[in-house]
Design an enzyme around this catalytic site. Structure first.
Site, PDB file in Angstrom:
ATOM      1  N   SER A 142       6.948 -36.282  65.234  1.00  0.00           N
ATOM      2  CA  SER A 142       8.241 -36.894  64.960  1.00  0.00           C
ATOM      3  C   SER A 142       9.246 -35.832  64.499  1.00  0.00           C
ATOM      4  O   SER A 142       9.532 -34.893  65.229  1.00  0.00           O
ATOM      5  CB  SER A 142       8.066 -38.015  63.937  1.00  0.00           C
ATOM      6  OG  SER A 142       9.232 -38.791  63.838  1.00  0.00           O
ATOM      7  N   GLU A 236       8.251 -46.982  71.644  1.00  0.00           N
ATOM      8  CA  GLU A 236       8.952 -46.396  70.503  1.00  0.00           C
ATOM      9  C   GLU A 236      10.363 -45.961  70.880  1.00  0.00           C
ATOM     10  O   GLU A 236      10.631 -45.571  72.027  1.00  0.00           O
ATOM     11  CB  GLU A 236       8.164 -45.242  69.900  1.00  0.00           C
ATOM     12  CG  GLU A 236       7.769 -44.124  70.830  1.00  0.00           C
ATOM     13  CD  GLU A 236       7.099 -42.993  70.050  1.00  0.00           C
ATOM     14  OE1 GLU A 236       7.715 -42.499  69.081  1.00  0.00           O
ATOM     15  OE2 GLU A 236       5.981 -42.612  70.400  1.00  0.00           O
ATOM     16  N   HIS A 266       5.262 -45.704  67.512  1.00  0.00           N
ATOM     17  CA  HIS A 266       5.543 -44.399  66.921  1.00  0.00           C
ATOM     18  C   HIS A 266       4.411 -44.003  65.977  1.00  0.00           C
ATOM     19  O   HIS A 266       3.896 -44.813  65.203  1.00  0.00           O
ATOM     20  CB  HIS A 266       6.868 -44.451  66.160  1.00  0.00           C
ATOM     21  CG  HIS A 266       7.320 -43.133  65.635  1.00  0.00           C
ATOM     22  ND1 HIS A 266       7.687 -42.101  66.466  1.00  0.00           N
ATOM     23  CD2 HIS A 266       7.463 -42.659  64.371  1.00  0.00           C
ATOM     24  CE1 HIS A 266       8.047 -41.058  65.738  1.00  0.00           C
ATOM     25  NE2 HIS A 266       7.910 -41.363  64.462  1.00  0.00           N
TER      26      HIS A 266
END
Length: 299
Positions: A142, A236, A266
């Site tokens: 991320s 996501e 995610h």
């Protein structure tokens, strides 16, 4: 895919919505990782990497000359050694390498470029320890994925050798928030939303330009970057970030492997002890890292 497994995870996340308080948000993410115990053969050693708190993990089978440097997710405001320890340990096992996870500084207390400075310090620490760059893999999830690319861009500016390869899980690489799936996947993503990401951007940048290549590396010059594996879930909001990153890397002649995991949310790697796709995606990442640290991957 086990629909039941993913459904249970979604239900648990829905029952524990993100709190408004920053400290509680950080505790919530750490709590997700704390639900999973490490296997008994995993060793954990705290270390300070050029003033950055860090943690080695490994097993007896890990090659001591190889290392996976990991940058956790959490939107630059949350995440820690505790939240991702089980993921890092499993990735290292799959890669046959030691792992070094960094507790880089977080916003809003420490806005950009603090996290990048700490990531660079962690990489320099590995060089100080005698690790050859071709035996280092750099990984990020991320926000950590965007930070990993920014780290390599900064290494290039500093004239330092890059790591051998990059593993990027659901990378957040566009802090201008221009991705189309921020809207089209909004109803499917239980962890992220455009509004929440905008809040993270404001805290992390503190007035810095979101178009800077060191915060939105999608806009950077990717030529010469190491081979990369990009993994992203189809459910996501950051899906489009991963798709555009793969395209930009390909245009720049970077060897890139893009894997879109159907139905995955995610940071699904966090749930690998109870999610088959989490284990499979970590196995895929481990094989990718092994191949490159073995010298078998493309140049």
């Amino acid at each position: 895919m086990s629909i039941a497994e993913l459904g249970r995870i979604r239900a648990r996340l829905a029952a524990r919505p993100r709190p408004a308080d920053l400290a509680a948000r950080r505790e919530r993410l750490d709590g997700l990782g704390a639900e999973y115990a490490l296997p008994p053969d995993v060793t954990v050693e705290r270390v300070v990497a050029r003033a950055v708190p860090a943690e080695w993990t490994g097993t007896a089978a890990a090659d001591p000359a190889r290392v996976l440097l990991f940058l956790h997710g959490g939107g630059y405001m949350a995440g820690s050694l505790a939240s991702h320890r089980h993921v890092v340990a499993r990735a290292g096992r799959e890669a046959g390498a030691r792992t070094l996870a960094l507790a880089y500084r977080l916003a809003p207390e420490h806005p950009f470029p603090a996290a990048l400075e700490d990531a660079l310090a962690g990489y320099r620490f590995l060089l100080d320890q005698g690790f050859a760059p071709e035996r280092i893999a750099l990984a990020g999830e991320s926000a950590g994925g965007g930070l990993a690319i920014a780290t390599v861009l900064s290494l290039r500016e500093a004239g330092l050798p890059p790591p051998r390869c990059l593993w990027l899980s659901s990378p957040w690489v566009d802090l201008t928030l221009a991705g189309g799936t921020l809207a089209s996947k909004a109803a499917l993503d239980p962890l992220l939303s455009r509004a929440y990401l905008a809040e993270l951007v404001a805290a992390y940048l503190a007035g810095a330009d979101p178009r800077s290549a060191l915060v939105s590396p999608l806009d950077g010059d990717l030529a010469g970057l190491p081979p990369m594996l990009i993994q992203v879930g189809s459910a996501e909001v950051l899906l489009d970030d991963a798709l555009r990153l793969a395209a930009a890397a390909g245009v720049a002649d970077v060897p890139v492997t893009l894997r879109v995991w159907p139905h995955m949310i995610h940071a699904w790697h966090l749930f690998h002890p109870e999610l088959e796709e989490g284990r499979a995606s970590l196995s895929e990442a481990g094989s990718f890292i092994r191949s490159h640290l073995d010298g078998a991957g493309p140049p």
